[in-house]
Scaffold this motif. Structure first.
Motif, PDB file in Angstrom:
ATOM      1  N   SER A  48       0.080   4.617  -0.472  1.00 52.35           N
ATOM      2  CA  SER A  48      -0.389   5.912   0.028  1.00 52.35           C
ATOM      3  C   SER A  48      -0.237   5.972   1.545  1.00 52.35           C
TER       4      SER A  48
ATOM      5  N   GLY B 124      -6.238   4.365   0.274  1.00 51.16           N
ATOM      6  CA  GLY B 124      -5.373   3.221  -0.041  1.00 51.16           C
ATOM      7  C   GLY B 124      -5.733   1.910   0.657  1.00 51.16           C
TER       8      GLY B 124
ATOM      9  N   ARG C 249      -6.479   8.642   3.811  1.00 49.62           N
ATOM     10  CA  ARG C 249      -6.250   7.954   2.520  1.00 49.62           C
ATOM     11  C   ARG C 249      -7.289   6.871   2.225  1.00 49.62           C
TER      12      ARG C 249
ATOM     13  N   THR D   3       0.863  -1.191   0.000  1.00 48.19           N
ATOM     14  CA  THR D   3       0.000   0.000   0.000  1.00 48.19           C
ATOM     15  C   THR D   3       0.893   1.232   0.000  1.00 48.19           C
TER      16      THR D   3
ATOM     17  N   ASP E 231       1.998  -2.234   4.378  1.00 49.40           N
ATOM     18  CA  ASP E 231       1.489  -0.859   4.334  1.00 49.40           C
ATOM     19  C   ASP E 231       2.659   0.083   4.647  1.00 49.40           C
TER      20      ASP E 231
ATOM     21  N   THR F 245      -1.366   1.756  -5.776  1.00 53.92           N
ATOM     22  CA  THR F 245      -0.904   3.153  -5.780  1.00 53.92           C
ATOM     23  C   THR F 245      -1.957   4.141  -6.280  1.00 53.92           C
ATOM     24  N   PRO F 246      -2.068   5.288  -5.615  1.00 55.83           N
ATOM     25  CA  PRO F 246      -2.870   6.381  -6.187  1.00 55.83           C
ATOM     26  C   PRO F 246      -2.005   7.188  -7.153  1.00 55.83           C
TER      27      PRO F 246
END
Ligand SMILES: Cc1cc2nc3c(=O)[nH]c(=O)nc-3n(C[C@H](O)[C@H](O)[C@H](O)COP(=O)(O)O)c2cc1C
Length: 197
Positions: A14, A21, A19, A12, A44, A86-87
């Motif tokens: 973000s 995510g 978030r 993860t 994370d 991913t953002p």
């Protein structure tokens, strides 16, 4: 080739306050859990806050930074394959992810990387295209299929359920097929001879 489950780390990327995510990562993890050929571990980056200042090779690190590096290093080193959730930020990917890639090297090498991306209208695909270049530099192999979730902020309900999940589940299945295929092939190859770099 061994039948042992492939060790897959789902990262993860973000680490922003508020978030999305973790909801995206949890959705993807439920897709992986239907696939017994993977032994999956969620990673994370919020739990692994590496400093921005990279050490000299062989240099000493403050104790806390050394602890964070070692805990993440062992997870990445054990993994046979990665999926990065991913953002997209400003047409790219989060700084925490780049920092994490830069802190390591051999831990990524000769292993496949798949992407689950999300964001606004683009679904994060600009972040993914940049990540392909970054991961190539650390000798990782990115797979073609990419789960992209446009307007993701509107697509998860309060329980983390994804709206209209079927097309994304299909895409996740194909992504996992490709990550699994390369992951098994490269695990065997790494076992036969060291990767040249
Ligand atoms: C600093 C910042 C920049 C962003 N830039 C983009 C962008 O360039 N393209 C896009 O599609 N979405 C963009 N977004 C929207 C995010 O991709 C979207 O809010 C996503 O849910 C953020 O992921 P996170 O909540 O897990 O941090 C941006 C969001 C932030 C916070």
């Amino acid at each position: 080739m061994t039948d042992e489950p492939l060790s897959l780390a789902v990262i993860t990327a973000s680490v922003r306050d508020g978030r999305l995510g973790p909801a995206v990562a949890d959705w993807f993890l439920t897709q992986v859990k239907e696939r017994p050929e993977f032994a999956v571990q969620g990673v994370d980056l919020i739990d692994h806050p590496l400093p921005l200042i990279l050490p000299e090779p062989g240099g000493t690190l403050p104790i806390e930074a050394a602890r964070i590096r070692e805990s993440l290093r062992s997870v990445l080193a054990r993994a046979d394959a990665f999926v990065v959730v991913t953002p997209e930020y400003n047409h790219s990917f989060p700084a925490a992810l780049k920092n994490t890639v830069d802190w390591f090297y051999q831990e990524w090498a000769a292993k496949p990387v798949g992407f689950v991306s999300y964001g606004g209208l683009s679904g994060g695909i600009r972040a993914v295209e940049q990540l392909r270049q970054v991961f190539a530099e650390v000798h990782a192999l990115t797979v073609r299929e990419n789960v992209a979730l446009p307007l993701a902020g509107k697509r998860f309900d309060a329980q983390g359920r994804l709206d209209d999940p079927e097309p994304s589940a299909l895409s996740a299945g194909l992504l996992l097929d490709q990550v699994g295929w390369w992951g098994r092939a490269l695990r065997t190859a790494r076992g036969q001879s060291p990767y040249p770099r």
